[in-house]
Design an enzyme around this catalytic site. Structure first.
Site, short mmCIF file in Angstrom:
data_model
loop_
_atom_site.label_atom_id
_atom_site.label_comp_id
_atom_site.label_asym_id
_atom_site.label_seq_id
_atom_site.Cartn_x
_atom_site.Cartn_y
_atom_site.Cartn_z
N CYS A 98 0.82 -1.21 0.00
CA CYS A 98 0.00 0.00 0.00
C CYS A 98 0.86 1.26 0.00
O CYS A 98 2.08 1.23 0.07
CB CYS A 98 -0.93 0.01 1.20
SG CYS A 98 -0.06 0.21 2.77
N ALA A 117 3.14 1.78 2.92
CA ALA A 117 4.33 0.94 2.81
C ALA A 117 5.36 1.59 1.89
O ALA A 117 6.56 1.56 2.15
CB ALA A 117 3.96 -0.45 2.30
N ARG A 174 12.78 -4.24 5.93
CA ARG A 174 13.24 -4.06 4.54
C ARG A 174 14.75 -4.16 4.35
O ARG A 174 15.26 -3.92 3.27
CB ARG A 174 12.71 -2.77 3.94
CG ARG A 174 11.79 -3.04 2.76
CD ARG A 174 11.27 -1.78 2.14
NE ARG A 174 12.18 -1.19 1.20
CZ ARG A 174 12.27 -1.52 -0.09
NH1 ARG A 174 11.50 -2.44 -0.58
NH2 ARG A 174 13.12 -0.92 -0.88
N HIS A 231 5.58 6.30 -2.73
CA HIS A 231 6.88 6.83 -3.12
C HIS A 231 6.72 8.30 -3.53
O HIS A 231 7.52 9.16 -3.15
CB HIS A 231 7.49 6.06 -4.30
CG HIS A 231 7.55 4.57 -4.11
ND1 HIS A 231 7.48 3.68 -5.14
CD2 HIS A 231 7.67 3.82 -2.98
CE1 HIS A 231 7.56 2.45 -4.67
NE2 HIS A 231 7.68 2.51 -3.36
#
Lengths: 458, 546
Positions: B65, B68, B99, B199
C-alpha cells in the site's frame, strides 16, 4: 549500540509507543483462519494490510501464506467496501476454489462502518457463494486490543459461523488451543489422543504452516480443522479453552449458544499448567492418565532436578502475549527462576494481577506491565540487568546491546526456525524449552569463564 | 526436473497467456488480458501494456500500500529522522526493520533511529474523538526523549478517514521547537493503487520540506546525487565504494544509508544519477527544474552496467583525469568479475529466469542474468507505470485517472537565487550529440526478447501457472511469493530483501549474485522432491530378507 538512544532514566509516556510488544488484530484473525482446512483468509480493507500480514506470517513460518484482500482504493473508502467484498467473494470462489472464506475487517473498513453480516449475506443471496461453500467473518478493528484479540475474534467467528447444536451430543471434546505454534497444536492433539479423547481441535495450523517440500504446491494443504468438525463442535460434550485471551470467548459463546459447557485453563506451558491440563482431560474423559504421559512428566521433573543449580535464581526479562507469558512466568517461577521484568503489549489489567499473584507466591514482586512496549522493557533491563531475555525476534536488539542471552519465544520469530516443528506446550514442550534455556545459560558460562575455571563437566 | 527448453516446445507464450486467463470471470479476464503482454517489441514499435491500474478485489496480489511505499521504502532507510506512524499499531509494527535497509551510523555521536518503531498506537477513543492531540503529545515525547533534527509523521488509513490534520500539527510543533523540522505525509494506505503512490508522496514532501535546507558547500569533486537506491543488503555501500574509488563524490543517496543533511544538501550536486526510475524519476526532474541539475539514468546492477554507468557519469563531467580514473577502476575491478563468471558460467549457461518485483529491479537484474548466460522468459513489475515498461516517451500520453489524481503533484519553478544550470545549453547539446542521453529511459519492454512475457501486477495464481508450465530454473519475487514457488520445486530468490544476501550492486555485488544464483540453480535439494518409493511406485514385489 543498536538502540543507542534508549535512556536508562524512565519517563512516563502517554502518547508515544516505542518498539511495540504487540501488533494489530487482523494478523491474528488471518493466522487463526489458516487453521481451518480449505480456508482462504480475506482481509476487508486496503491491500497493504493483507500484504503486511502475509509477509509477517510468511517470515515467521517460512511457508506460503495465501490470503486475499478487498483492495480498497479511495472510492471504496468513501462509498463503502460492499461492492469490493462481493466481487472479491465471486473472484475467490471462481479462481481459488476454497471451501471457506474467512473475512476479517481492518481499521479502514471498521472506521467507515462496513457491515460484514449484511455484505456477506448479500453475496450469498446474489449467488456468489457456491453450494456447500462458506463465508465466515470476524470484526477485527486494529485500534482495539492486539493481534491476540484478532485471533480470539476469528476463533469465535468459527464457532459462530459453523457450530450447530442438533440437540444430540456427539461425545467429542472441543479443545481450543489458542495462539500457539503448529507444533504445539499437534502436541495438544497428541496428548489428548493419548488420554483417549475424541477431540475437535480448532483452529489447527499443523500441516498448514509446517508443511513438507515435495514439488507440489497446494494452496490448501491437508492440515487444518475440517469444516465438519467445526459444525460438530456445537454438539460436543464440553470445551476446553486454553488461554483466557485467545480462546475463552469462543468457548463461552459455545456454552451460551450451543449448551456446550466450557472450562478455561492456562496454556499448558511448563509443569503446573500441563498438570492442570492433563488432570482436566482425565476428569472430562473419565479415564486414568496413561503411563506414557506420567513418564513424560517424570522426565521433565527429572531434568528440573538434575539441572536446578543452573536455573535457580536466574533473573529473566519476559515479553510476549498474555496467555503465553502468564503460563511461562508460572513455569519459570516454579523452577526457581526469577522473571523480574514482564511485559505484554496487549492491554488488560487482569494480566498484571495474574502475574502479581504468581510472583508474590514465589516471594518477590516483578516489574509488570500490560499494554507496555519493549522500549520500557529495555529501560527496566538497564536499571536491573537480567541473565536471560525471553521474547520475540525484536528482542535481539536489546540482547545484543546489553549482551544478555536470549531465547526466542512467541510471535514473530523471523530469524530462527524450530518453533513450527518443536512444541513448547506439554511436558515434552517443557523439556524442549528447558533444554534451550540451559543451553543458553551454559553457553554463556563457557564463553565467559576464566581459563582456570573452564570445565568439561557441569 | 524437465528442462525449460523441452517444456517450451509444447507451449507458445500466447497459449500460456490464454491458459492463465481461462479460469477468471469474464470481467477479470478482460482486465488481466491488458496487463499481460506477449512481447513483440520490434524496431521502434513498443506494444502498449496496462499498468498502474487498480488491483482486482479478491485476487491475491503481490502489491502493498501507499503507507508501505512512503514510510517503508522511501523514509525507512534514513537513519536520523524519527519516523512516527500515526495510526493503530500494526502499520508501524510491520514496517519495523523489515526491509533490510542497511545504514552506517558508526561515526562518533551519529544518530540512528532505524532500529526503533514509533507509533501513536491509536485506540478506539482516538478514532472516535480524533487523534490530533495524541499525535501532538507523541511528537512532544519524541522530541523530549531524543532531540532529533527531524520528526516525520505518517498517516495510516483511519487517520485520513477521521480527518486528523497531521500537517497542521506538524507545522505547529515545528514552530514550537525551532530546532527540529517536523513534517507529515498523507500516505493513507487506500490512496493510489500500489506502493508507488507512497513513493510519490514521500519524495514530494522530502523535496518540498527538506531539499535545499542546507546551503553549505560540500567538499569533493564531481558531485552527484544517487537517486532511487535504497541500500538493501548493502548495495549502496558497494556503489559508494566504487564512486569513491573513481573520485566521484556522492553527496546524497535517496534514500539508502541517508541522513537528513544529505537530503538538505542535494541541491549542491552537479548531476543526478537515477537508479530506480519508478520510485524517483520525478525528483530528478524537480532537481533540474528548481536548481538546474541534469539527470541521467544509470544502473549499477550488473558488472557491465556498472562500468557503463560510470563511463556515463565521467562523460558528463568531461574531465580527462576522471575519465582515466574510471577506466582504471573498471580495469581493476573487472578481472575478478570475469574470473567468477568463467567459473560459474558452465553451470548457469542456458538456464532461465523469471522476475516479478518492484518497479525497476525486474529490469535491472536481467543484466546480471545475461552475464551468466541466463535468459529471462517472463518479467514484470509490482507497482510500475507504463513509462517503466514502454519508456518515457509515453509519459505525455498517460491517462490521469481518479486514483492518480489523489496523489499530490507539486509545482516546481526555478529557484530565484539558487537555480544554476550546471552546463550551458551548448555543452548539453554537445554531450547529447556524443550519445549521452539526459532524462531518458527506454523501459523494460525493448530490453526483453521477442515472445517473452511481460506481466504487470502478477498474482499468485498466475505465478503458479507460469512456473508449472514453463518451469524456469529460478524465479525472483518477494517473501510472500517465495514459498509457494519453492513448493513447486523451483528455487526462488527474493529481490526485495535478497534473502539476507547482498550486496548485488556494483562489481563485488555482481560476484555475490553469480555465486548466489549458481548456488540456487545447482543446489542438490531440488532433486530430493520425491522419495525413492515415489519415484518408482510400480515396483511392488515383496522385499524378502534372506
Amino acid at each position: 549500540m543498536l538502540l543507542r538512544h534508549t535512556p536508562k532514566e524512565i519517563k512516563e509516556r502517554s502518547a508515544l509507543a516505542i518498539n511495540p510488544a504487540k501488533t494489530c488484530q487482523p494478523i491474528g484473525a488471518m493466522y487463526a483462519a489458516l487453521g481451518i482446512h480449505g480456508c482462504l483468509p480475506h482481509s476487508h480493507g486496503s491491500q497493504g494490510c493483507c500484504a503486511y500480514h502475509r509477509s509477517a506470517l510468511t517470515r515467521h513460518y517460512k511457508e506460503p501464506v495465501s490470503a486475499a484482500t478487498s483492495s480498497f482504493t479511495e472510492g471504496a473508502s468513501v462509498f463503502g467496501g460492499g461492492a469490493n467484498l462481493v466481487s472479491a467473494i465471486e473472484n475467490i470462489f471462481t479462481v481459488y476454489e476454497p471451501d471457506v472464506i474467512a473475512v476479517h475487517t481492518t481499521c479502514l473498513s471498521e472506521t467507515i462502518g462496513d457491515d460484514l453480516p449484511q455484505m456477506t449475506d448479500k453475496a450469498k443471496k446474489s449467488g456468489k457463494v457456491p453450494e456447500g461453500k462458506h463465508v465466515i467473518y470476524a470484526n477485527t478493528p486494529s485500534y482495539v486490543g492486539s493481534h491476540v484479540t484478532g485471533f480470539s475474534n476469528m476463533v469465535k467467528g468459527m464457532a459462530k459461523g459453523f457450530a450447530v447444536n442438533t440437540g444430540k451430543k456427539n461425545g467429542r471434546v472441543n479443545i481450543i488451543p489458542g495462539w500457539v505454534e503448529p507444533s504445539d497444536m499437534e502436541e495438544v492433539r497428541r496428548m489428548a489422543t493419548l488420554m483417549g479423547l475424541d477431540i475437535i481441535l480448532f483452529p489447527d495450523t499443523s500441516g498448514v504452516l509446517n508443511g513438507a517440500l515435495n514439488g507440489e504446491y497446494k494452496m490448501f494443504p491437508d492440515g487444518g480443522t475440517p469444516v465438519a468438525d467445526l459444525v460438530a463442535s456445537g454438539d460436543a460434550i464440553g470445551t476446553l479453552a486454553l488461554g483466557e485471551w485467545c480462546s475463552a470467548d469462543a468457548a463461552r459463546w459455545l456454552d451460551t449458544q450451543c449448551k456446550v459447557p466450557c472450562t478455561v485453563l492456562d496454556m499448558p506451558f511448563g509443569l503446573k499448567a500441563t498438570d492442570r491440563f492433563i488432570d482436566t482431560l482425565r476428569k472430562v474423559a473419565g479415564v486414568n492418565v496413561p503411563d506414557t504421559i506420567a513418564f513424560e512428566r517424570g522426565q521433565l521433573v527429572d531434568l528440573i532436578s538434575d539441572m536446578h543449580q543452573y536455573f535457580h535464581g536466574k533473573k529473566v526479562a519476559l515479553v510476549g502475549d498474555p496467555d503465553q507469558v502468564i503460563a511461562l512466568t508460572e513455569f519459570l517461577a516454579s523452577i526457581d527462576m526469577k522473571p523480574v521484568h514482564i511485559v505484554t503489549g496487549t492491554p488488560g489489567n487482569k494480566f498484571e494481577k495474574r502475574i502479581d499473584e504468581i510472583t508474590s507466591e514465589a516471594g518477590y514482586k516483578a516489574n509488570v506491565k500490560a499494554g507496555g512496549d519493549m522500549f520500557l522493557l529495555h529501560q527496566w533491563i538497564k536499571n536491573e540487568p537480567v541473565d536471560l531475555i525471553i521474547g520475540n525476534t525484536y528482542c535481539k536488539y536489546i540482547a545484543r546491546d546489553e549482551d544478555i542471552p536470549f531465547l526466542r519465544f512467541g510471535f514473530p520469530i523471523f530469524d530462527r526456525v524450530g518453533h513450527q516443528y518443536f512444541p513448547t506446550v506439554g511436558y515434552k514442550g517443557g523439556l524442549h524449552m528447558l533444554t534451550r534455556i540451559l543451553d543458553l545459560i551454559l553457553t554463556r558460562t563457557d564463553r565467559d569463564e576464566t581459563e582456570e575455571k573452564f570445565e568439561l563437566v557441569y | 526436473m524437465p528442462s525449460s527448453a523441452k517444456k517450451l516446445v509444447n507451449w507458445t507464450p500466447t497459449d500460456i497467456k490464454a491458459d492463465m486467463l481461462a479460469k477468471y470471470p469474464p470481467k477479470v479476464a478482460r482486465k488481466r488480458a491488458s496487463q499481460i503482454l506477449v512481447n513483440e517489441a520490434l524496431g521502434n514499435e513498443t506494444p502498449e501494456i496496462s499498468a498502474n491500474v487498480r488491483t482486482i478485489p479478491g485476487i491475491i496480489t503481490m502489491r502493498g500500500c501507499t503507507y508501505a511505499g512512503c514510510k517503508g521504502v522511501i523514509l525507512g532507510p534514513t537513519r536520523d529522522i524519527v519516523n512516527i506512524t500515526h495510526g493503530p499499531i500494526g502499520c508501524g509494527f510491520y514496517s519495523w526493520l523489515t526491509r533490510r535497509n542497511q545504514t552506517d551510523a558508526s561515526a562518533e555521536g551519529a544518530e540512528n533511529f532505524m532500529p526503533y518503531c514509533f507509533s501513536t498506537d491509536m485506540q478506539d477513543q482516538d478514532i472516535i474523538f480524533g487523534g490530533e492531540k495524541k499525535l501532538q503529545a507523541a511528537i512532544q515525547e519524541a522530541y523530549d526523549l531524543f532531540h532529533p533534527k527531524a520528526i516525520a509523521i505518517f498517516a495510516t488509513c483511519p487517520v485520513g478517514l477521521i480527518g486528523d490534520d497531521i500537517h497542521a500539527v506538524a507545522r505547529k510543533m515545528k514552530a514550537k521547537f525551532g530546532d527540529c523540522n517536523v513534517f507529515a505525509f498523507s500516505c493513507e494506505g487506500y490512496k493510489g493503487v500500489s506502493q508507488s503512490a507512497g513513493h510519490h508522496i514521500a519524495n514530494n514532501k522530502i523535496f518540498s520540506e527538506v531539499v535545499g535546507e542546507n546551503d553549505a558547500e560540500k567538499p569533493g569533486e564531481f558531485k552527484i546525487n544517487l537517486l532511487g537506491e535504497y541500500n538493501i543488503g548493502g548495495d549502496g555501500f558497494e556503489i559508494d565504494r566504487i564512486l569513491k574509488k573513481c573520485g566521484i563524490t556522492n553527496i546524497s543517496t535517496f534514500s539508502g544509508n541517508s541522513t537528513y543533511d544529505q537530503f538538505a544538501s542535494a541541491h549542491k550536486a552537479d548531476l543526478s544519477a537515477v537508479m530506480c526510475h519508478r520510485s524517483i524519476n520525478y525528483v530528478a526532474d524537480m532537481l533540474e527544474t528548481k536548481f538546474g541539475i541534469p539527470w541521467i539514468k544509470v544502473n549499477f546492477i550488473g558488472a557491465k552496467s556498472t562500468a557503463k554507468s560510470l563511463r556515463k557519469i565521467a562523460e558528463y563531467f568531461g574531465d580527462p583525469g576522471l575519465t582515466a580514473r574510471v577506466e582504471e577502476v573498471i580495469a581493476e575491478e573487472m578481472p575478478v568479475v570475469e574470473e567468477v563468471i568463467a567459473e560459474i558460467r558452465p553451470r548457469t549457461e542456458g538456464k532461465t529466469a523469471m522476475l516479478f518485483v518492484g518497479g525497476s529491479r525486474a529490469h535491472h537484474y536481467q543484466d546480471l542474468f545475461a552475464e551468466m548466460g541466463m535468459k529471462t522468459l517472463a518479467a514484470g513489475y509490482e507497482f510500475a507505470h507504463r513509462d517503466d515498461y514502454e519508456g518515457r516517451h509515453v509519459i505525455p500520453n498517460l491517462k490521469v485517472d481518479a486514483d492518480s489524481r489523489n496523489i499530490e503533484e507539486i509545482e516546481v519553478k526555478a529557484d530565484e537565487q539558487r537555480y544554476a544550470p550546471r552546463k550551458t545549453s551548448e555543452e548539453m547539446a554537445k554531450l547529447e550529440a556524443a550519445g549521452l542521453k539526459f532524462k531518458e529511459y527506454d523501459g523494460l519492454i525493448p530490453d526483453m526478447d521477442h515472445q517473452t512475457l511481460v506481466i504487470d501486477d502478477l498474482n499468485q495464481y498466475e505465478a503458479e501457472k507460469l512456473v508449472e508450465i514453463i518451469k524456469p530454473d529460478v524465479f525472483c519475487a518477494g517473501i510472500k511469493e517465495k514459498f509457494s514457488i519453492q513448493k513447486l520445486g523451483i528455487p526462488m530468490k527474493q529481490l526485495h530483501s535478497y534473502d539476507s544476501g547482498g550486496p548485488y550492486a556494483g562489481f563485488q555485488g555482481a560476484v555475490n549474485f553469480y555465486h548466489e544464483i549458481d548456488r540456487l540453480v545447482n543446489s542438490k535439494v531440488w532433486s530430493y522432491m520425491k522419495a525413492p518409493w515415489q519415484e518408482n511406485p510400480e515396483l511392488s514385489a515383496t522385499y524378502v530378507w534372506e
